[in-house]
Enzyme design. Sequence first.
Site, PDB file in Angstrom:
ATOM      1  N   TYR A  21       0.856  -1.187   0.000  1.00 46.58           N
ATOM      2  CA  TYR A  21       0.000   0.000   0.000  1.00 46.58           C
ATOM      3  C   TYR A  21       0.892   1.238   0.000  1.00 46.58           C
ATOM      4  O   TYR A  21       1.575   1.522   0.985  1.00 46.58           O
ATOM      5  CB  TYR A  21      -0.907  -0.031   1.227  1.00 46.58           C
ATOM      6  CG  TYR A  21      -1.838   1.137   1.409  1.00 46.58           C
ATOM      7  CD1 TYR A  21      -2.182   2.005   0.373  1.00 46.58           C
ATOM      8  CD2 TYR A  21      -2.426   1.368   2.660  1.00 46.58           C
ATOM      9  CE1 TYR A  21      -3.050   3.062   0.563  1.00 46.58           C
ATOM     10  CE2 TYR A  21      -3.299   2.421   2.857  1.00 46.58           C
ATOM     11  CZ  TYR A  21      -3.615   3.264   1.818  1.00 46.58           C
ATOM     12  OH  TYR A  21      -4.471   4.316   2.014  1.00 46.58           O
TER      13      TYR A  21
ATOM     14  N   LYS B 275      -1.717  -1.550  -3.801  1.00 44.97           N
ATOM     15  CA  LYS B 275      -2.705  -0.473  -3.814  1.00 44.97           C
ATOM     16  C   LYS B 275      -1.916   0.817  -3.991  1.00 44.97           C
ATOM     17  O   LYS B 275      -1.197   1.247  -3.090  1.00 44.97           O
ATOM     18  CB  LYS B 275      -3.505  -0.448  -2.514  1.00 44.97           C
ATOM     19  CG  LYS B 275      -4.462   0.745  -2.403  1.00 44.97           C
ATOM     20  CD  LYS B 275      -5.134   0.802  -1.035  1.00 44.97           C
ATOM     21  CE  LYS B 275      -5.996   2.051  -0.904  1.00 44.97           C
ATOM     22  NZ  LYS B 275      -6.601   2.160   0.458  1.00 44.97           N
TER      23      LYS B 275
END
Length: 298
Positions: free
Chosen positions: A134, A162
């Site tokens: 992330y 992400k």
Amino acid sequence: MNLGNVVTAMVTPFNKAGSVDFEKLGPLMDVLISRGTEAVIVGGTTGESATLSMKEKAELYRESVNASGGRIPVIAGTGMNDTYATAELSIQAVKDGVDGVMLVAPYYNKPSQQGLYEHFKTIAEKVDLPVMLYNVPGRTMVNMLPETTIALSEVPNIFSVKEASGNLDQITTIIANTPQDFKVYSGDDSLTLPAVAVGADGIVSVSSHIVGSQMQEMIKLFRNGKVQEAAAIHQKLVPFMNAMFIAPSPSPVKTALHLTGVDTGGVRLPLVPLTEGELNIVKKALDEVSNVEQFPSS
């Protein structure tokens, strides 16, 4: 691991006393699935992870798995800025039955690119689960460069990223230089369609709590070659997506959930409820997306 097109970064329900309300997880999961969610991330930024104790996180992971009942994957947000504490929490998440873990880039420490690589690799090697990276430099103050993500994609159980850098060039570079089975998800709602257009697999979304079905329709239309119809949905959704960040998240989306009949309680300090002006913006945005699902997918 297949997470589909729309992954929801799920809010954590609280009761009036501010404790985690685990009884609300089941109804919330049902609503999200009905609104187009194909996987959830629990205990992430939108889940107010910074205010959750380790005990609360472990119970949240376990009860979210129960609430899902195997219908959709549950990814645990276990990332922190302490490598070994993150590994410990990730190992706990394995015991709690989650399908994977999401690891945010270490915040506050401001590590180098080599430090980021070693952080994620060290944790991934200790966890027998799929790992999603992330990257969110707006919160962590460090941007994981494409070269670092590309190198990490070679670690066997790191399967996805992400990307919330808001940089389409960066997303494109990662997609072009990682294995075909490495999944790239946008972390910015308003970039869902542009990211998919350059090859992203989908979106990890806040707005999908409310408009997940419309986001699904938009992606499917685009992939079926109906670009103008997909663009029309995108144009209608962007103002709503922006409204979900009119104040620090998840205050706006929890308010929107309440306005659509889903009680997830308030937020924990240092977050605060919306002002009257912010509330009016959210209400107006909800009204404007009420008729988005008018475009046929076939």
